[in-house]
Design an enzyme around this catalytic site. Sequence first.
Site, PDB file in Angstrom:
ATOM      1  N   LYS A  92       1.121  -1.426   0.478  1.00 36.66           N
ATOM      2  CA  LYS A  92      -0.142  -0.068  -0.223  1.00 36.66           C
ATOM      3  C   LYS A  92       1.060   1.381   0.060  1.00 36.66           C
ATOM      4  O   LYS A  92       0.667   2.420  -0.348  1.00 36.66           O
ATOM      5  CB  LYS A  92      -1.355   0.163   1.499  1.00 36.66           C
ATOM      6  CG  LYS A  92      -1.627  -0.868   1.519  1.00 36.66           C
ATOM      7  CD  LYS A  92      -3.334  -1.168   1.401  1.00 36.66           C
ATOM      8  CE  LYS A  92      -4.561  -2.010   0.866  1.00 36.66           C
ATOM      9  NZ  LYS A  92      -3.874  -3.464   1.673  1.00 36.66           N
TER      10      LYS A  92
HETATM   11  C1  PLP Z   1      -4.087  -4.740   1.133  1.00 36.57           C
HETATM   12  C2  PLP Z   1      -3.611  -5.995   1.008  1.00 36.57           C
HETATM   13  C3  PLP Z   1      -4.723  -6.561   0.055  1.00 36.57           C
HETATM   14  C4  PLP Z   1      -5.480  -7.133  -0.764  1.00 36.57           C
HETATM   15  O1  PLP Z   1      -5.415  -5.360  -1.618  1.00 36.57           O
HETATM   16  P1  PLP Z   1      -6.763  -5.341  -2.216  1.00 36.57           P
HETATM   17  O2  PLP Z   1      -6.471  -4.099  -3.549  1.00 36.57           O
HETATM   18  O3  PLP Z   1      -7.605  -4.210  -0.918  1.00 36.57           O
HETATM   19  O4  PLP Z   1      -6.546  -6.149  -2.914  1.00 36.57           O
HETATM   20  C5  PLP Z   1      -3.538  -7.621   0.349  1.00 36.57           C
HETATM   21  N1  PLP Z   1      -2.637  -7.557   1.312  1.00 36.57           N
HETATM   22  C6  PLP Z   1      -2.770  -6.988   2.055  1.00 36.57           C
HETATM   23  C7  PLP Z   1      -0.662  -7.208   2.828  1.00 36.57           C
HETATM   24  C8  PLP Z   1      -2.653  -5.889   2.015  1.00 36.57           C
HETATM   25  O5  PLP Z   1      -2.697  -4.897   2.924  1.00 36.57           O
END
Ligand code: PLP
Length: 443
Positions: free
Chosen positions: A110
């Site tokens: 993220k």
């Molecule tokens: C947010 C997140 C996901 C999922 O990603 P999306 O874009 O919401 O599908 C998977 N793994 C981790 C560690 C995350 O923080």
Amino acid sequence: MAAQLKFYSTNKKSPRADFKQVLMQGLASDGGLFVPEFFPKLEKGFLANIREKEFWEIALEISQKFIQDIPPKELKKIIKDSFNFEVPLKQLDNNLYILELFHGPTLAFKDFGARFMSRLMNYYLRREKEKLNIIVATSGDTGSAVAQGFYGLSNIKVFILYPSKRITPLQEKQMTTLGKNIIALEVKGNFDDCQKLAKQILTDGELKKKINLSSANSINFGRLLPQSFYYFYGFAQYGGHCKTLKLRSCDDLIFAVPSGNFGNLTAGLMAKRMGLPVRQFIAATNANDIVPRYLKTGKFVSRVSRKTISNAMDVGNPSNFVRMLEMYSHDYKKMAKDIIGVSIGDQQTRETIKNVYRKIGYILDPHTAVGVAAAQKSNVSQPIIVLSTAHPAKFKEIVEPVIGKKILLPDQLKAVMNKKKRSIIIKNDLASVRKIILEKNSA
Ligand SMILES: *Cc1c(COP(=O)(O)O)cnc(C)c1O
């Protein structure tokens, strides 16, 4: 000069918008999500030489196709400052690779979206001398990445809505200990409640008359764009490897994407539309298998999210699904040609962590383990790159008992655990959130 790229709303009741409006609004005024009218193609020459490119060069090439009102020199600065960490591709097995996306400051992928978005927003706000409120709902990792990414920006306030007692202690510390312009709202409810509240705030006409509001969730297209960069970069690194091995075709690649709100996967679909020669995607989910079910049956049935050990993917109504539908003209058979849905339970997730550790000593976090398990279960013979979405230390409460070994906390994380949590506990209702936002804006 390429044609100015415009975006439309999935609800089709808002005027078209350019990139800056899309970034600054987050959600269209009719409550829909913004989708580009077309996906610009990368030049063949660029793709042919992509193996020699650095991450920032790929990022700049793609960004310029979408962002036409920031001079390339400035854009390059924003890119270099956002992605100041490595993005290595590691080989786990003969046909199985891991693209490590967790080397940013909060140790989850993220960081890509949050760092790029915050810097772009800051650029525009300074240029226009404006202020902005960011509303973000989080199941854990978004909140910490957004808090870090926006921390200290004087013209932006960030309101983080997170579900009380449903995130890990570390995740909570990462978003509640910064202070300044970061305000953590601890909601008595689950993640879907938080997501719903955020959406209600963002479409609140009365509130929008008083203050500028935007989203830092993956409903904001500004977050998806930077996530498309690493698909190209992963392909670039794999391409080098594949050429060395003198494989016949390097265009047979499959990406496995651990998914919750499906922002990450949507970014991959965008990369494919922009010309990335990838064969298919594996949508890897935990027990929250709404999308895999859709891909099997053509029926989308959202559900209350179930709690799993891969909590960042505990989503019962994935927000980016409408974008996916739009990209495939609501034709599920078309979508199912590009995307293989696989759901993995907690037990299998744990077993995958254990097996990979035993076999090669590599430690997976639970989310990445869902991706690896899905890749194995999908039974395809093509090479697969699994996107590794988080560092295992972030979820050590789950991983340590499985591998029977302590995981060292990276320095970034050690410091935060000793800081004091500051959150505002609120009921799961719109009026309470509204009140706090207005209060903080009048102070
Ligand atoms: C947010 C997140 C996901 C999922 O990603 P999306 O874009 O919401 O599908 C998977 N793994 C981790 C560690 C995350 O923080």
